[in-house]
Design an enzyme around this catalytic site. Sequence first.
Site, PDB file in Angstrom:
ATOM      1  N   ASP A   9       0.842  -1.200   0.000  1.00 22.76           N
ATOM      2  CA  ASP A   9       0.000   0.000   0.000  1.00 22.76           C
ATOM      3  C   ASP A   9       0.873   1.244   0.000  1.00 22.76           C
ATOM      4  O   ASP A   9       0.976   1.956   1.002  1.00 22.76           O
ATOM      5  CB  ASP A   9      -0.935  -0.028   1.226  1.00 22.76           C
ATOM      6  CG  ASP A   9      -1.968  -1.134   1.120  1.00 22.76           C
ATOM      7  OD1 ASP A   9      -2.321  -1.510  -0.012  1.00 22.76           O
ATOM      8  OD2 ASP A   9      -2.425  -1.633   2.167  1.00 22.76           O
ATOM      9  N   LYS A  31       0.535  -8.051  -2.333  1.00 22.04           N
ATOM     10  CA  LYS A  31      -0.817  -7.642  -2.712  1.00 22.04           C
ATOM     11  C   LYS A  31      -0.775  -6.235  -3.309  1.00 22.04           C
ATOM     12  O   LYS A  31      -0.246  -5.312  -2.700  1.00 22.04           O
ATOM     13  CB  LYS A  31      -1.738  -7.650  -1.484  1.00 22.04           C
ATOM     14  CG  LYS A  31      -3.170  -7.271  -1.818  1.00 22.04           C
ATOM     15  CD  LYS A  31      -4.106  -7.483  -0.649  1.00 22.04           C
ATOM     16  CE  LYS A  31      -4.165  -6.312   0.295  1.00 22.04           C
ATOM     17  NZ  LYS A  31      -4.830  -5.125  -0.260  1.00 22.04           N
ATOM     18  N   ASP A  58      -5.604  -7.264  -5.951  1.00 26.26           N
ATOM     19  CA  ASP A  58      -6.773  -7.015  -5.091  1.00 26.26           C
ATOM     20  C   ASP A  58      -7.618  -5.889  -5.685  1.00 26.26           C
ATOM     21  O   ASP A  58      -7.603  -4.771  -5.192  1.00 26.26           O
ATOM     22  CB  ASP A  58      -6.247  -6.658  -3.682  1.00 26.26           C
ATOM     23  CG  ASP A  58      -7.345  -6.325  -2.693  1.00 26.26           C
ATOM     24  OD1 ASP A  58      -8.504  -6.711  -2.929  1.00 26.26           O
ATOM     25  OD2 ASP A  58      -7.036  -5.668  -1.673  1.00 26.26           O
ATOM     26  N   LYS A  60     -10.991  -6.495  -6.466  1.00 23.68           N
ATOM     27  CA  LYS A  60     -12.383  -6.769  -6.034  1.00 23.68           C
ATOM     28  C   LYS A  60     -13.381  -6.506  -7.154  1.00 23.68           C
ATOM     29  O   LYS A  60     -14.267  -5.644  -7.036  1.00 23.68           O
ATOM     30  CB  LYS A  60     -12.745  -5.941  -4.798  1.00 23.68           C
ATOM     31  CG  LYS A  60     -11.852  -6.184  -3.597  1.00 23.68           C
ATOM     32  CD  LYS A  60     -12.354  -5.413  -2.371  1.00 23.68           C
ATOM     33  CE  LYS A  60     -11.467  -5.593  -1.162  1.00 23.68           C
ATOM     34  NZ  LYS A  60     -10.159  -4.938  -1.274  1.00 23.68           N
ATOM     35  N   PHE A  61     -13.277  -7.289  -8.241  1.00 26.31           N
ATOM     36  CA  PHE A  61     -14.171  -7.075  -9.381  1.00 26.31           C
ATOM     37  C   PHE A  61     -15.626  -7.346  -8.993  1.00 26.31           C
ATOM     38  O   PHE A  61     -15.933  -8.302  -8.285  1.00 26.31           O
ATOM     39  CB  PHE A  61     -13.785  -8.005 -10.539  1.00 26.31           C
ATOM     40  CG  PHE A  61     -12.412  -7.727 -11.104  1.00 26.31           C
ATOM     41  CD1 PHE A  61     -12.024  -6.436 -11.461  1.00 26.31           C
ATOM     42  CD2 PHE A  61     -11.508  -8.763 -11.284  1.00 26.31           C
ATOM     43  CE1 PHE A  61     -10.759  -6.193 -12.001  1.00 26.31           C
ATOM     44  CE2 PHE A  61     -10.246  -8.526 -11.822  1.00 26.31           C
ATOM     45  CZ  PHE A  61      -9.874  -7.238 -12.176  1.00 26.31           C
ATOM     46  N   ASP A  63     -19.238  -6.781 -11.258  1.00 22.12           N
ATOM     47  CA  ASP A  63     -19.905  -6.229 -12.439  1.00 22.12           C
ATOM     48  C   ASP A  63     -20.722  -7.366 -13.051  1.00 22.12           C
ATOM     49  O   ASP A  63     -20.847  -8.435 -12.440  1.00 22.12           O
ATOM     50  CB  ASP A  63     -18.838  -5.689 -13.417  1.00 22.12           C
ATOM     51  CG  ASP A  63     -19.347  -4.502 -14.236  1.00 22.12           C
ATOM     52  OD1 ASP A  63     -20.449  -4.633 -14.808  1.00 22.12           O
ATOM     53  OD2 ASP A  63     -18.651  -3.475 -14.314  1.00 22.12           O
ATOM     54  N   ILE A  64     -21.237  -7.165 -14.248  1.00 23.50           N
ATOM     55  CA  ILE A  64     -21.980  -8.251 -14.891  1.00 23.50           C
ATOM     56  C   ILE A  64     -20.998  -9.385 -15.234  1.00 23.50           C
ATOM     57  O   ILE A  64     -19.793  -9.142 -15.386  1.00 23.50           O
ATOM     58  CB  ILE A  64     -22.749  -7.770 -16.144  1.00 23.50           C
ATOM     59  CG1 ILE A  64     -21.794  -7.174 -17.181  1.00 23.50           C
ATOM     60  CG2 ILE A  64     -23.823  -6.759 -15.758  1.00 23.50           C
ATOM     61  CD1 ILE A  64     -22.461  -6.864 -18.510  1.00 23.50           C
ATOM     62  N   ASN A  66     -20.126 -11.094 -17.811  1.00 21.57           N
ATOM     63  CA  ASN A  66     -19.268 -10.968 -18.988  1.00 21.57           C
ATOM     64  C   ASN A  66     -18.084 -10.029 -18.711  1.00 21.57           C
ATOM     65  O   ASN A  66     -16.934 -10.335 -19.033  1.00 21.57           O
ATOM     66  CB  ASN A  66     -20.106 -10.453 -20.168  1.00 21.57           C
ATOM     67  CG  ASN A  66     -19.299 -10.391 -21.445  1.00 21.57           C
ATOM     68  OD1 ASN A  66     -18.769 -11.402 -21.891  1.00 21.57           O
ATOM     69  ND2 ASN A  66     -19.177  -9.207 -22.010  1.00 21.57           N
ATOM     70  N   THR A 122     -15.316  -5.394   5.698  1.00 23.04           N
ATOM     71  CA  THR A 122     -15.264  -5.208   7.152  1.00 23.04           C
ATOM     72  C   THR A 122     -15.664  -3.791   7.567  1.00 23.04           C
ATOM     73  O   THR A 122     -15.870  -3.520   8.737  1.00 23.04           O
ATOM     74  CB  THR A 122     -13.868  -5.534   7.710  1.00 23.04           C
ATOM     75  OG1 THR A 122     -12.896  -4.946   6.856  1.00 23.04           O
ATOM     76  CG2 THR A 122     -13.637  -7.023   7.807  1.00 23.04           C
ATOM     77  N   ARG A 183      -2.645  -7.754  13.663  1.00 21.00           N
ATOM     78  CA  ARG A 183      -1.954  -6.866  14.613  1.00 21.00           C
ATOM     79  C   ARG A 183      -1.606  -7.688  15.855  1.00 21.00           C
ATOM     80  O   ARG A 183      -2.170  -8.750  16.077  1.00 21.00           O
ATOM     81  CB  ARG A 183      -2.844  -5.689  15.034  1.00 21.00           C
ATOM     82  CG  ARG A 183      -3.137  -4.685  13.935  1.00 21.00           C
ATOM     83  CD  ARG A 183      -1.888  -3.964  13.449  1.00 21.00           C
ATOM     84  NE  ARG A 183      -2.201  -2.923  12.479  1.00 21.00           N
ATOM     85  CZ  ARG A 183      -2.336  -3.124  11.162  1.00 21.00           C
ATOM     86  NH1 ARG A 183      -2.186  -4.337  10.667  1.00 21.00           N
ATOM     87  NH2 ARG A 183      -2.603  -2.115  10.367  1.00 21.00           N
ATOM     88  N   ARG A 215       0.932  -2.304   6.993  1.00 22.47           N
ATOM     89  CA  ARG A 215       1.700  -1.325   7.772  1.00 22.47           C
ATOM     90  C   ARG A 215       2.654  -1.895   8.822  1.00 22.47           C
ATOM     91  O   ARG A 215       3.750  -1.344   8.979  1.00 22.47           O
ATOM     92  CB  ARG A 215       0.732  -0.291   8.377  1.00 22.47           C
ATOM     93  CG  ARG A 215       0.163   0.621   7.310  1.00 22.47           C
ATOM     94  CD  ARG A 215      -1.070   1.339   7.753  1.00 22.47           C
ATOM     95  NE  ARG A 215      -2.209   0.417   7.888  1.00 22.47           N
ATOM     96  CZ  ARG A 215      -3.424   0.786   8.261  1.00 22.47           C
ATOM     97  NH1 ARG A 215      -3.665   2.049   8.559  1.00 22.47           N
ATOM     98  NH2 ARG A 215      -4.400  -0.095   8.343  1.00 22.47           N
TER      99      ARG A 215
HETATM  100  O1  C5P Z   1      -1.731  -2.103   6.846  1.00 22.18           O
HETATM  101  P1  C5P Z   1      -2.658  -3.247   7.118  1.00 22.18           P
HETATM  102  O2  C5P Z   1      -1.952  -4.479   7.675  1.00 22.18           O
HETATM  103  O3  C5P Z   1      -3.871  -2.843   7.914  1.00 22.18           O
HETATM  104  O4  C5P Z   1      -3.151  -3.655   5.663  1.00 22.18           O
HETATM  105  C1  C5P Z   1      -4.115  -4.638   5.433  1.00 22.18           C
HETATM  106  C2  C5P Z   1      -4.443  -4.732   3.977  1.00 22.18           C
HETATM  107  O5  C5P Z   1      -5.539  -5.596   3.804  1.00 22.18           O
HETATM  108  C3  C5P Z   1      -4.843  -3.397   3.345  1.00 22.18           C
HETATM  109  O6  C5P Z   1      -4.422  -3.422   1.974  1.00 22.18           O
HETATM  110  C4  C5P Z   1      -6.351  -3.407   3.436  1.00 22.18           C
HETATM  111  O7  C5P Z   1      -6.965  -2.657   2.437  1.00 22.18           O
HETATM  112  C5  C5P Z   1      -6.639  -4.895   3.255  1.00 22.18           C
HETATM  113  N1  C5P Z   1      -7.894  -5.347   3.822  1.00 22.18           N
HETATM  114  C6  C5P Z   1      -8.229  -5.175   5.161  1.00 22.18           C
HETATM  115  N2  C5P Z   1      -9.419  -5.631   5.635  1.00 22.18           N
HETATM  116  C7  C5P Z   1     -10.255  -6.245   4.811  1.00 22.18           C
HETATM  117  C8  C5P Z   1      -9.945  -6.444   3.479  1.00 22.18           C
HETATM  118  C9  C5P Z   1      -8.734  -5.977   3.023  1.00 22.18           C
HETATM  119  O8  C5P Z   1      -7.446  -4.633   5.921  1.00 22.18           O
HETATM  120  N3  C5P Z   1     -11.371  -6.723   5.288  1.00 22.18           N
END
Ligand code: C5P
Length: 240
Positions: A9, A31, A58, A60-61, A63-64, A66, A122, A183, A215
């Site tokens: 990121d 990712k 990542d 996250k498509f 759409d329809i 096709n 989430t 975390r 992070r």
């Molecule tokens: O920096 P951190 O460890 O929080 O990054 C988690 C990654 O996972 C980010 O790219 C975030 O967008 C993604 N993510 C998330 N929770 C989700 C889906 C994706 O933190 N439910």
Amino acid sequence: MDQLLIALDVPTGGEALRLADLLRGAVGGFKIGKRLFTAEGPVIVRTLAAKGDRVFLDLKFHDIPNTVSQAVAAATSLGAWMINVHASGGLRMMQAAAEAGRATALAEGRPAPLLIAVTVLTSLNASALAEVGITSSVLDQVTRLAQLTQRAGLDGVVASPHETSVVRALCGPGFSIVTPGIRGGAAAAAKDDQERTMSAGEAVQAGASYVVVGRPIIGAPDPREAAERIGSEIRSAISR
Ligand code: C5P
């Protein structure tokens, strides 16, 4: 550590490549999300894939059928190792996506990409779901969509730490679960904006096939050391 995926990121391709060079060999893949892809385009996926990295695209498509199947085909041709779609796009959309990934890989002589669905973001709680007309609980909606994903023949889902063990019990051992929100433990950095968190070891014990960490690793003073610490936590959780 194959199960540890790093969220790149960062705003530029240069920073992403620098981090990948630093972390390669200590982690299982990278990712790439909407921000980096929108800013830098497909070249970042091609570049990492050409270096032999596993790339989780990542985007996250949703759409329809096709349109999503064409997007999945294009992502497969770029060399993405893992691709995701929204399960709420429905059974037909997911089936079309899975078929497109497999057919493109076969035609191009590549391994088929892992196709993963997002169930409930989430960022949505029960009242946000009710606002869009979904009156079941978050967990009921997650389990409904995880089962639909499995029925569509996809490889797995993204699940929060909170949902991982329920989805594992429901969908069995062959289903991939990708868990962000890591975390604590070896990822003992600030919680940032993550609320429902688990350590990497706890997530793997709850049934995660892969953990996604951003992070706590990319923001660490020594990202490689941080990745190795989290990698050993995962290794000891597996051997427990
Ligand atoms: O920096 P951190 O460890 O929080 O990054 C988690 C990654 O996972 C980010 O790219 C975030 O967008 C993604 N993510 C998330 N929770 C989700 C889906 C994706 O933190 N439910």
